[in-house]
Design a protein around this motif. Structure first.
Motif, PDB file in Angstrom:
ATOM      1  N   THR A 117      -1.063 -15.176   9.174  1.00 57.98           N
ATOM      2  CA  THR A 117       0.050 -14.434   9.154  1.00 57.98           C
ATOM      3  C   THR A 117       1.029 -13.717  10.491  1.00 57.98           C
ATOM      4  OG1 THR A 117      -0.512 -12.257   8.439  1.00 57.98           O
ATOM      5  CG2 THR A 117      -0.458 -14.006   7.139  1.00 57.98           C
ATOM      6  N   GLY A 118       0.269 -13.738  11.216  1.00 59.72           N
ATOM      7  CA  GLY A 118       0.756 -13.478  12.602  1.00 59.72           C
ATOM      8  C   GLY A 118       0.195 -12.988  12.975  1.00 59.72           C
ATOM      9  N   ASP A 119       0.575 -11.185  13.385  1.00 57.47           N
ATOM     10  CA  ASP A 119      -0.190 -10.516  14.387  1.00 57.47           C
ATOM     11  C   ASP A 119       0.220  -9.056  13.401  1.00 57.47           C
ATOM     12  OD1 ASP A 119      -1.619  -7.939  15.189  1.00 57.47           O
ATOM     13  OD2 ASP A 119      -1.238  -8.798  17.577  1.00 57.47           O
ATOM     14  N   PRO A 120      -0.613  -8.095  13.020  1.00 53.33           N
ATOM     15  CA  PRO A 120       0.282  -6.898  12.037  1.00 53.33           C
ATOM     16  C   PRO A 120       0.154  -6.038  12.862  1.00 53.33           C
ATOM     17  CG  PRO A 120      -2.154  -7.653  11.213  1.00 53.33           C
ATOM     18  CD  PRO A 120      -1.666  -8.964  12.267  1.00 53.33           C
ATOM     19  N   LYS A 121      -0.193  -6.516  14.027  1.00 53.46           N
ATOM     20  CA  LYS A 121       0.113  -5.642  15.000  1.00 53.46           C
ATOM     21  C   LYS A 121       1.947  -4.773  15.530  1.00 53.46           C
ATOM     22  CE  LYS A 121      -4.741  -4.738  16.678  1.00 53.46           C
ATOM     23  NZ  LYS A 121      -5.484  -4.626  17.976  1.00 53.46           N
ATOM     24  N   VAL A 122       1.967  -5.957  15.502  1.00 58.43           N
ATOM     25  CA  VAL A 122       3.376  -6.374  15.511  1.00 58.43           C
ATOM     26  C   VAL A 122       4.585  -6.906  14.926  1.00 58.43           C
ATOM     27  CG1 VAL A 122       3.179  -7.475  18.200  1.00 58.43           C
ATOM     28  CG2 VAL A 122       3.217  -8.735  15.944  1.00 58.43           C
ATOM     29  N   PHE A 123       3.889  -6.529  14.103  1.00 58.96           N
ATOM     30  CA  PHE A 123       4.783  -6.683  12.330  1.00 58.96           C
ATOM     31  C   PHE A 123       5.868  -5.860  12.073  1.00 58.96           C
ATOM     32  CE2 PHE A 123       5.435  -6.228   7.476  1.00 58.96           C
ATOM     33  CZ  PHE A 123       6.471  -7.432   7.676  1.00 58.96           C
ATOM     34  N   GLU A 124       5.786  -4.552  12.853  1.00 56.73           N
ATOM     35  CA  GLU A 124       6.827  -3.574  11.896  1.00 56.73           C
ATOM     36  C   GLU A 124       7.523  -2.840  13.627  1.00 56.73           C
ATOM     37  OE1 GLU A 124       6.960  -1.734   8.967  1.00 56.73           O
ATOM     38  OE2 GLU A 124       5.500  -2.387   7.935  1.00 56.73           O
ATOM     39  N   THR A 125       7.153  -3.021  14.452  1.00 55.94           N
ATOM     40  CA  THR A 125       7.799  -2.797  15.254  1.00 55.94           C
ATOM     41  C   THR A 125       7.724  -3.393  17.161  1.00 55.94           C
ATOM     42  OG1 THR A 125       5.649  -2.002  16.408  1.00 55.94           O
ATOM     43  CG2 THR A 125       7.466  -0.151  15.421  1.00 55.94           C
ATOM     44  N   GLY A 126       7.078  -4.980  17.004  1.00 53.22           N
ATOM     45  CA  GLY A 126       7.292  -5.652  17.924  1.00 53.22           C
ATOM     46  C   GLY A 126       8.568  -6.796  17.899  1.00 53.22           C
TER      47      GLY A 126
END
Length: 303
Positions: A199-208
């Motif tokens: 699903t991609g990288d959750p670390k960049v979902f919100e602010t990336g």
């Protein structure tokens, strides 16, 4: 001159939130009419913001969808050990594969710490416990779906003279699409998977940014290649599936936005892109007319 990557297949995920005879069945039939390669559903007991609304079981829903469709593949995205046991799950999957005429893909993952993790009255497993169980769960399920008779005694699961005759319609068993980003999960994908899911990288979902997301996914594909090398497997043997909706991109804004998104991820080797069927007033809200245009015009699709 290098050739352009082949356009990925286009699939959808239909959350089990509609009563079958009040529009739920029609969505699955419409998905086939639109030409989606596969229609998946989540295998949860409930999920995030949908917890206090309707939510139906994945395998009964897929069984009904198998009877309502003829060509489109069907699958879970994803099933996990959180509330499943491989022995009973294998029997249900073999039955579903038979009813569908061999159109089932099992999306499988380690599970998380959401509602499913505590629904059976226990504390959530730690990341290490989830990974340990996922490894044993996947290996045993592989055997149960491939062999007529299985006995097994493990740390977490057991099987005693379990019969799974006649087995899957698809041989040697129905395909596994393994969702993973960590090293142990990627090794499972390399060893047991016919496809890999991210699903991609959750670390960049919100602010990336979309570019940061693409770079993170590229690193995931590189780690997948390393995991394949460990087991002497060609990474090109695995399909690569991207479940959208969890990256900073907005591919459902327009057909052009989707084509750009799909093209950039096709260059990373993705062979399938999965779009959530729109659900208004939710994380997956989208213009249904644009969604249908993307389904019909966004990509060249293969059967």
């Amino acid at each position: 001159m290098a050739s352009s990557p082949r356009p990925p297949r286009l699939s959808t995920v239909i959350l089990p939130v509609r009563r079958w005879h009040e529009g739920g069945g029609e969505v699955w039939r419409r998905a086939e009419e639109l030409g989606f390669h596969t229609a998946y559903t989540y295998d949860h007991l409930s999920w995030r913001t949908f917890r206090d609304g309707p939510w139906f079981g994945a395998l009964p829903t897929l069984t009904a969808a198998a009877a309502a469709t003829r060509r489109m593949r069907l699958g879970t995205l994803v099933t996990s050990p959180n509330f499943r046991h491989p022995v009973t799950l294998a029997k249900e999957l073999i039955s579903l594969d038979d009813i569908s005429g061999g159109r089932v893909t099992l999306g499988i993952g380690a599970g998380g710490t959401g509602f499913d993790a505590t629904a059976l009255g226990r504390d959530p497993w730690s990341p290490r416990e989830r990974a340990d169980r996922f490894g044993e769960f996947t290996a045993l399920l592989d055997r149960l779906l491939s062999e007529d008779v299985v006995s097994y005694e493990g740390d977490f699961y057991s099987a005693h003279e379990v019969r799974n005759i006649p087995g899957c319609v698809q041989r040697p068993r129905l395909p596994f699409a393994v969702a993973a980003t960590g090293p142990r999960g990627l090794r499972l994908a390399a060893r047991h998977g016919q496809a890999w899911v991210t699903t991609g990288d959750p670390k960049v979902f919100e602010t990336g940014t979309p570019d940061e997301s693409l770079a993170a996914i590229r690193r995931q594909t590189e780690r997948l290649a390393d995991a394949c090398a460990e087991v002497e497997r060609d990474p090109a043997e695995l399909d690569r599936i991207l479940l959208t909706g969890f990256t900073p991109d907005r591919p459902l804004d327009s057909v052009e936005a989707f084509r750009d998104f799909a093209g950039r991820h096709a260059e990373l080797g993705f062979t399938e892109i999965v779009l959530h069927w729109p659900i208004q007033d939710s994380l997956f809200a989208a213009d249904e007319k644009i969604f249908e245009r993307i389904a019909m015009e966004g990509l060249a699709r293969s059967g």
